[in-house]
Design a protein around this motif. Structure first.
Motif, PDB file in Angstrom:
ATOM      1  N   LEU A  10       0.977  -1.096   0.170  1.00 53.62           N
ATOM      2  CA  LEU A  10      -0.026  -0.020  -0.114  1.00 53.62           C
ATOM      3  C   LEU A  10       0.818   1.147   0.188  1.00 53.62           C
ATOM      4  O   LEU A  10       0.339   2.242  -0.602  1.00 53.62           O
ATOM      5  CB  LEU A  10      -0.822  -0.025   1.270  1.00 53.62           C
ATOM      6  CG  LEU A  10      -2.151  -0.980   1.173  1.00 53.62           C
ATOM      7  CD1 LEU A  10      -2.815  -1.188   2.541  1.00 53.62           C
ATOM      8  CD2 LEU A  10      -3.211  -0.601  -0.020  1.00 53.62           C
ATOM      9  N   GLY A  11       2.030   1.213   0.773  1.00 52.61           N
ATOM     10  CA  GLY A  11       2.769   2.401   0.546  1.00 52.61           C
ATOM     11  C   GLY A  11       3.526   2.716  -0.836  1.00 52.61           C
ATOM     12  O   GLY A  11       3.463   3.817  -1.273  1.00 52.61           O
ATOM     13  N   ARG A  12       3.838   1.531  -1.462  1.00 51.18           N
ATOM     14  CA  ARG A  12       4.239   1.590  -2.899  1.00 51.18           C
ATOM     15  C   ARG A  12       3.134   2.242  -3.817  1.00 51.18           C
ATOM     16  O   ARG A  12       3.285   3.055  -4.522  1.00 51.18           O
ATOM     17  CB  ARG A  12       4.782   0.386  -3.467  1.00 51.18           C
ATOM     18  CG  ARG A  12       6.260  -0.032  -2.770  1.00 51.18           C
ATOM     19  CD  ARG A  12       6.905  -1.160  -3.452  1.00 51.18           C
ATOM     20  NE  ARG A  12       5.942  -2.403  -3.867  1.00 51.18           N
ATOM     21  CZ  ARG A  12       5.816  -3.361  -2.912  1.00 51.18           C
ATOM     22  NH1 ARG A  12       6.528  -3.471  -1.720  1.00 51.18           N
ATOM     23  NH2 ARG A  12       4.975  -4.235  -3.042  1.00 51.18           N
ATOM     24  N   MET A  13       2.058   1.711  -3.597  1.00 47.77           N
ATOM     25  CA  MET A  13       0.762   2.376  -4.053  1.00 47.77           C
ATOM     26  C   MET A  13       0.558   3.941  -3.982  1.00 47.77           C
ATOM     27  O   MET A  13       0.165   4.551  -4.883  1.00 47.77           O
ATOM     28  CB  MET A  13      -0.508   1.537  -3.836  1.00 47.77           C
ATOM     29  CG  MET A  13      -0.286   0.110  -4.483  1.00 47.77           C
ATOM     30  SD  MET A  13      -0.115  -0.375  -5.995  1.00 47.77           S
ATOM     31  CE  MET A  13      -1.790   0.211  -6.733  1.00 47.77           C
ATOM     32  N   VAL A  19       3.081  10.120  -7.780  1.00 49.22           N
ATOM     33  CA  VAL A  19       3.807  10.367  -9.160  1.00 49.22           C
ATOM     34  C   VAL A  19       2.639  10.488 -10.074  1.00 49.22           C
ATOM     35  O   VAL A  19       2.735  11.538 -10.910  1.00 49.22           O
ATOM     36  CB  VAL A  19       4.505   9.243  -9.589  1.00 49.22           C
ATOM     37  CG1 VAL A  19       5.268   9.329 -11.052  1.00 49.22           C
ATOM     38  CG2 VAL A  19       5.701   8.921  -8.797  1.00 49.22           C
ATOM     39  N   LEU A  20       1.461  10.084 -10.048  1.00 49.73           N
ATOM     40  CA  LEU A  20       0.290  10.244 -10.762  1.00 49.73           C
ATOM     41  C   LEU A  20      -0.177  11.681 -10.661  1.00 49.73           C
ATOM     42  O   LEU A  20      -0.390  12.433 -11.525  1.00 49.73           O
ATOM     43  CB  LEU A  20      -0.787   9.389 -10.574  1.00 49.73           C
ATOM     44  CG  LEU A  20      -1.972   9.637 -11.507  1.00 49.73           C
ATOM     45  CD1 LEU A  20      -1.811   9.208 -12.955  1.00 49.73           C
ATOM     46  CD2 LEU A  20      -3.020   8.773 -11.068  1.00 49.73           C
ATOM     47  N   ILE A  21      -0.226  12.018  -9.317  1.00 52.10           N
ATOM     48  CA  ILE A  21      -0.714  13.291  -8.819  1.00 52.10           C
ATOM     49  C   ILE A  21       0.230  14.449  -9.481  1.00 52.10           C
ATOM     50  O   ILE A  21       0.029  15.387 -10.072  1.00 52.10           O
ATOM     51  CB  ILE A  21      -0.776  13.644  -7.396  1.00 52.10           C
ATOM     52  CG1 ILE A  21      -2.241  12.636  -7.240  1.00 52.10           C
ATOM     53  CG2 ILE A  21      -0.954  15.001  -7.132  1.00 52.10           C
ATOM     54  CD1 ILE A  21      -2.334  12.590  -5.645  1.00 52.10           C
ATOM     55  N   SER A  22       1.624  14.203  -9.502  1.00 57.09           N
ATOM     56  CA  SER A  22       2.663  14.969 -10.056  1.00 57.09           C
ATOM     57  C   SER A  22       2.330  15.366 -11.225  1.00 57.09           C
ATOM     58  O   SER A  22       2.536  16.465 -11.859  1.00 57.09           O
ATOM     59  CB  SER A  22       4.211  14.737  -9.662  1.00 57.09           C
ATOM     60  OG  SER A  22       4.951  15.358 -10.086  1.00 57.09           O
ATOM     61  N   ILE A 109      -8.673   7.842  -5.122  1.00 55.33           N
ATOM     62  CA  ILE A 109      -7.682   8.662  -5.895  1.00 55.33           C
ATOM     63  C   ILE A 109      -7.722   8.397  -7.421  1.00 55.33           C
ATOM     64  O   ILE A 109      -7.557   9.348  -8.085  1.00 55.33           O
ATOM     65  CB  ILE A 109      -6.046   8.458  -5.404  1.00 55.33           C
ATOM     66  CG1 ILE A 109      -5.904   9.202  -3.991  1.00 55.33           C
ATOM     67  CG2 ILE A 109      -5.056   9.109  -6.238  1.00 55.33           C
ATOM     68  CD1 ILE A 109      -4.844   8.766  -3.368  1.00 55.33           C
ATOM     69  N   THR A 110      -7.746   7.063  -7.732  1.00 50.41           N
ATOM     70  CA  THR A 110      -7.980   6.789  -9.058  1.00 50.41           C
ATOM     71  C   THR A 110      -9.156   7.219  -9.607  1.00 50.41           C
ATOM     72  O   THR A 110      -9.069   7.729 -10.754  1.00 50.41           O
ATOM     73  CB  THR A 110      -7.702   5.036  -9.170  1.00 50.41           C
ATOM     74  OG1 THR A 110      -6.721   4.712  -8.533  1.00 50.41           O
ATOM     75  CG2 THR A 110      -8.069   4.604 -10.361  1.00 50.41           C
TER      76      THR A 110
END
Length: 125
Positions: A10-13, A19-22, A109-110
């Motif tokens: 979950l931390g990696r997710m 990164v997606l938000i960035s 988030i997705t």
């Protein structure tokens, strides 16, 4: 058999969603940059950067709906990170509800990203 730590996963997710938000913030009319994930990066730096981006959104030329979606996207990330941090810091293993709450935050988030992306990239079709 290799053991996979669900909290680590979950931390990696959460990092992947950062990164997606960035990337998403880079599509704004006035792009907002987030610190890259590198040797200096940690959750506190990410929290501060996401929160600063959330505040900065108020001043960008965005329609109200797009701005609201982006603010919620950033708040979801902050919520997920806070839940993850609390679960990681406790002595006892995380409970099922903690795993589920973090996973559900990642789902939101997705979903928010899927709604906001076409609003930001509609001129790039």
């Amino acid at each position: 058999m290799e053991h996979h730590d669900p909290l680590d996963h979950l931390g990696r997710m959460l990092m992947a969603s950062y990164v997606l938000i960035s990337k998403t913030l880079g599509w704004l009319p006035i792009p907002i940059g987030l610190p890259p994930i590198d040797g200096e990066w940690d959750g506190t730096i990410a929290d501060d950067a996401i929160d600063a981006a959330r505040i900065s959104l108020r001043y960008l030329p965005l329609d109200e709906t797009t701005q609201s979606l982006l603010v919620r996207l950033l708040l979801e990330w902050l919520t997920g990170r806070a839940l993850w941090e609390a679960a990681a810091a406790q002595e006892a293993p995380p409970t099922a509800w903690q795993y589920e709450a973090i996973a559900y935050t990642l789902t939101r988030i997705t979903s928010l990203h899927q709604v906001v992306e076409p609003r930001l990239r509609s001129d790039q079709d």
